[in-house]
Motif scaffolding. Structure first.
Motif, PDB file in Angstrom:
ATOM      1  N   SER A  86       0.830  -1.211   0.000  1.00  0.00           N
ATOM      2  CA  SER A  86       0.000   0.000   0.000  1.00  0.00           C
ATOM      3  C   SER A  86       0.857   1.251   0.000  1.00  0.00           C
ATOM      4  O   SER A  86       0.502   2.261  -0.615  1.00  0.00           O
ATOM      5  CB  SER A  86      -0.924   0.003   1.220  1.00  0.00           C
ATOM      6  OG  SER A  86      -1.797  -1.086   1.150  1.00  0.00           O
ATOM      7  N   GLN A  87       1.985   1.195   0.689  1.00  0.00           N
ATOM      8  CA  GLN A  87       2.862   2.384   0.717  1.00  0.00           C
ATOM      9  C   GLN A  87       3.395   2.706  -0.680  1.00  0.00           C
ATOM     10  O   GLN A  87       3.332   3.857  -1.120  1.00  0.00           O
ATOM     11  CB  GLN A  87       4.025   2.168   1.696  1.00  0.00           C
ATOM     12  CG  GLN A  87       3.560   2.122   3.145  1.00  0.00           C
ATOM     13  CD  GLN A  87       4.707   2.113   4.155  1.00  0.00           C
ATOM     14  OE1 GLN A  87       5.763   2.676   3.923  1.00  0.00           O
ATOM     15  NE2 GLN A  87       4.475   1.475   5.296  1.00  0.00           N
ATOM     16  N   VAL A  88       3.863   1.681  -1.434  1.00  0.00           N
ATOM     17  CA  VAL A  88       4.397   1.997  -2.778  1.00  0.00           C
ATOM     18  C   VAL A  88       3.256   2.353  -3.729  1.00  0.00           C
ATOM     19  O   VAL A  88       3.402   3.232  -4.588  1.00  0.00           O
ATOM     20  CB  VAL A  88       5.267   0.854  -3.372  1.00  0.00           C
ATOM     21  CG1 VAL A  88       6.564   0.722  -2.610  1.00  0.00           C
ATOM     22  CG2 VAL A  88       4.541  -0.466  -3.450  1.00  0.00           C
ATOM     23  N   ALA A  89       2.119   1.709  -3.560  1.00  0.00           N
ATOM     24  CA  ALA A  89       0.971   2.022  -4.424  1.00  0.00           C
ATOM     25  C   ALA A  89       0.497   3.452  -4.181  1.00  0.00           C
ATOM     26  O   ALA A  89       0.161   4.189  -5.122  1.00  0.00           O
ATOM     27  CB  ALA A  89      -0.172   1.035  -4.158  1.00  0.00           C
ATOM     28  N   GLY A  90       0.484   3.859  -2.933  1.00  0.00           N
ATOM     29  CA  GLY A  90       0.053   5.218  -2.575  1.00  0.00           C
ATOM     30  C   GLY A  90       0.962   6.263  -3.216  1.00  0.00           C
ATOM     31  O   GLY A  90       0.498   7.288  -3.739  1.00  0.00           O
ATOM     32  N   ILE A  91       2.259   5.993  -3.189  1.00  0.00           N
ATOM     33  CA  ILE A  91       3.223   6.933  -3.797  1.00  0.00           C
ATOM     34  C   ILE A  91       2.936   7.051  -5.302  1.00  0.00           C
ATOM     35  O   ILE A  91       2.824   8.161  -5.845  1.00  0.00           O
ATOM     36  CB  ILE A  91       4.673   6.455  -3.555  1.00  0.00           C
ATOM     37  CG1 ILE A  91       5.004   6.577  -2.072  1.00  0.00           C
ATOM     38  CG2 ILE A  91       5.662   7.245  -4.411  1.00  0.00           C
ATOM     39  CD1 ILE A  91       6.300   5.896  -1.660  1.00  0.00           C
ATOM     40  N   ALA A  92       2.782   5.904  -5.967  1.00  0.00           N
ATOM     41  CA  ALA A  92       2.549   5.920  -7.422  1.00  0.00           C
ATOM     42  C   ALA A  92       1.242   6.644  -7.742  1.00  0.00           C
ATOM     43  O   ALA A  92       1.165   7.410  -8.710  1.00  0.00           O
ATOM     44  CB  ALA A  92       2.522   4.487  -7.955  1.00  0.00           C
ATOM     45  N   ALA A  93       0.221   6.417  -6.928  1.00  0.00           N
ATOM     46  CA  ALA A  93      -1.080   7.062  -7.174  1.00  0.00           C
ATOM     47  C   ALA A  93      -0.965   8.572  -7.023  1.00  0.00           C
ATOM     48  O   ALA A  93      -1.483   9.341  -7.848  1.00  0.00           O
ATOM     49  CB  ALA A  93      -2.123   6.507  -6.205  1.00  0.00           C
ATOM     50  N   LEU A  94      -0.272   9.013  -5.978  1.00  0.00           N
ATOM     51  CA  LEU A  94      -0.154  10.456  -5.736  1.00  0.00           C
ATOM     52  C   LEU A  94       0.691  11.135  -6.808  1.00  0.00           C
ATOM     53  O   LEU A  94       0.487  12.309  -7.117  1.00  0.00           O
ATOM     54  CB  LEU A  94       0.486  10.701  -4.363  1.00  0.00           C
ATOM     55  CG  LEU A  94      -0.446  10.544  -3.161  1.00  0.00           C
ATOM     56  CD1 LEU A  94       0.366  10.467  -1.873  1.00  0.00           C
ATOM     57  CD2 LEU A  94      -1.443  11.695  -3.092  1.00  0.00           C
ATOM     58  N   GLU A  95       1.646  10.390  -7.375  1.00  0.00           N
ATOM     59  CA  GLU A  95       2.535  11.014  -8.360  1.00  0.00           C
ATOM     60  C   GLU A  95       1.870  11.193  -9.724  1.00  0.00           C
ATOM     61  O   GLU A  95       2.265  12.051 -10.493  1.00  0.00           O
ATOM     62  CB  GLU A  95       3.833  10.195  -8.479  1.00  0.00           C
ATOM     63  CG  GLU A  95       4.739  10.494  -7.277  1.00  0.00           C
ATOM     64  CD  GLU A  95       6.023   9.693  -7.285  1.00  0.00           C
ATOM     65  OE1 GLU A  95       6.079   8.653  -7.960  1.00  0.00           O
ATOM     66  OE2 GLU A  95       6.963  10.116  -6.581  1.00  0.00           O
TER      67      GLU A  95
END
Ligand code: PLP
Length: 350
Positions: A242-251
């Motif tokens: 979820s942490q890496v997915a969240g970063i990709a989504a926000l970017e």
């Protein structure tokens, strides 16, 4: 006898929207009808064995850094949660003792009350006015914590800038401004955290960024408030994927903005289609529409739609029982829904 806490024995648990198998068009939980950014699925696919084998970063530092940039604050102004519901849990743990009071409007997101009840605190409900605006008594209501979503849950209505400012200035204790649906309104009051030390603004990637299944949310407040919430959070509250997915989504801001714009266009077209059919609409700034069918047979509409493969939501509470809440899907889904409404009209129409 088990030593159950009285607050838990007496608790009525929160009821989430149904999550059935894939045979329904699901318009009952305000999820995003589009997939997340392709970058999210790429980031998830790139996850390594070590990311699964090892504990995640307990402080979600990389994710908080990206979120802080997106929100225009420093990283120590942000806490990450396993969904914004997790941040709500941290807030009640931090600020509510048995016998304390929270202030909420009615209707609103009912989880606030459920979480407060788990602490042994009780809710004072302030009914919204006929026009779904904040009642006078809500400003400065005596409470340890005041919760308000903007746009409001269930109604989709947006409170005015003047009302939010006045609430911030008047609130006793802590004020939680829940901006789960704000990206669909194009309005945020997040910058007010600089001015008001007792304000916590909540954001989520569940709706705007189509990440409901991965559970990523944030609390934004002044650093001393964030430090308190950090004390009570579950140790590894956000998993590594979820942490890496969240970063990709926000970017991928461009992708997210385009999808939000599409949902807003669909919402407006769907609202017009309902109005043309004589439905009474509550003006929505969110990714759902609350509307009362002509004749007021809301429950019958929900049952008839379910038989035709569409899941929508009905709330059997005095203020909402005349209404149906429709989450906004794709154009195709909403056209199908309108056709289903026309086809089953005889079963519920007077
Ligand atoms: C007002 C409001 N706040 C928070 C949430 C929960 O969001 P999350 O998925 O981030 O836990 C919802 C979900 O429906 C909501 O309506």
């Amino acid at each position: 006898m088990l030593p159950v806490r009285p607050a838990i024995a007496a608790l009525t648990p929160y009821v989430p929207g149904e999550q059935p198998d894939g045979t329904f068009v699901k318009l009952n939980a305000n999820e995003n009808p589009y997939p997340p950014s392709p970058r999210v699925l790429e980031a998830v696919a790139r996850a390594t064995g070590d990311q699964v084998r090892l504990y995640p970063d307990a402080l979600s530092r990389a994710l908080r850094a990206v979120a802080a940039r997106a929100f225009g604050v420093g990283q120590d102004w942000v806490i990450a949660g396993n969904g914004s519901d997790d941040v709500l849990t941290m807030i009640v743990r931090t600020f509510l003792d048995p016998g304390d009071t929270i202030a909420v409007v009615d209707p609103t997101y009912t989880l606030y009350e459920t979480l407060a009840a788990m602490q042994g605190a009780h809710a004072r409900r302030y009914p919204l006015t006929e026009q779904w605006e904040l009642p006078e008594a809500f400003f400065g209501a005596p409470a340890q914590v005041t919760f308000l979503p903007n746009p409001n849950a269930q109604t989709g209505t947006l409170f005015s800038a003047a009302a939010i400012r006045r609430l911030c200035a008047a609130a006793q204790g802590v004020l939680v401004l829940d901006e789960a649906y704000a990206p669909f309104a194009g309005v945020t009051y997040l910058p007010l955290v600089r001015e008001f030390p007792h304000l916590i603004v909540l954001r989520t990637l569940s709706k705007s960024h189509a990440l409901a299944g991965l559970r990523v949310g944030f609390g934004v407040a002044q650093p001393d408030v964030i430090a308190l919430l950090m004390k009570v959070k579950d140790s590894y509250n956000l998993n590594a994927i979820s942490q890496v997915a969240g970063i990709a989504a926000l970017e991928d801001t461009r992708y997210v903005e385009e999808r939000i714009a599409a949902i807003v266009r669909t919402r407006e077209a769907f609202a017009r289609a309902l109005a043309e059919r004589g439905w009474e609409l509550v003006p929505s700034a969110a990714n759902f529409v609350l509307a009362a069918p002509p004749g007021g047979q809301a429950r019958e509409v929900v049952v008839a739609l379910e038989q035709r493969g569409y899941l929508v939501r009905h709330f059997a509470t005095p203020r909402l029982e005349r209404y149906v809440r429709f989450s906004i899907g794709t154009d195709e889904q909403m056209d199908g829904l309108v056709a289903a409404l026309d086809a089953c009209r005889a079963t519920w129409s007077p």
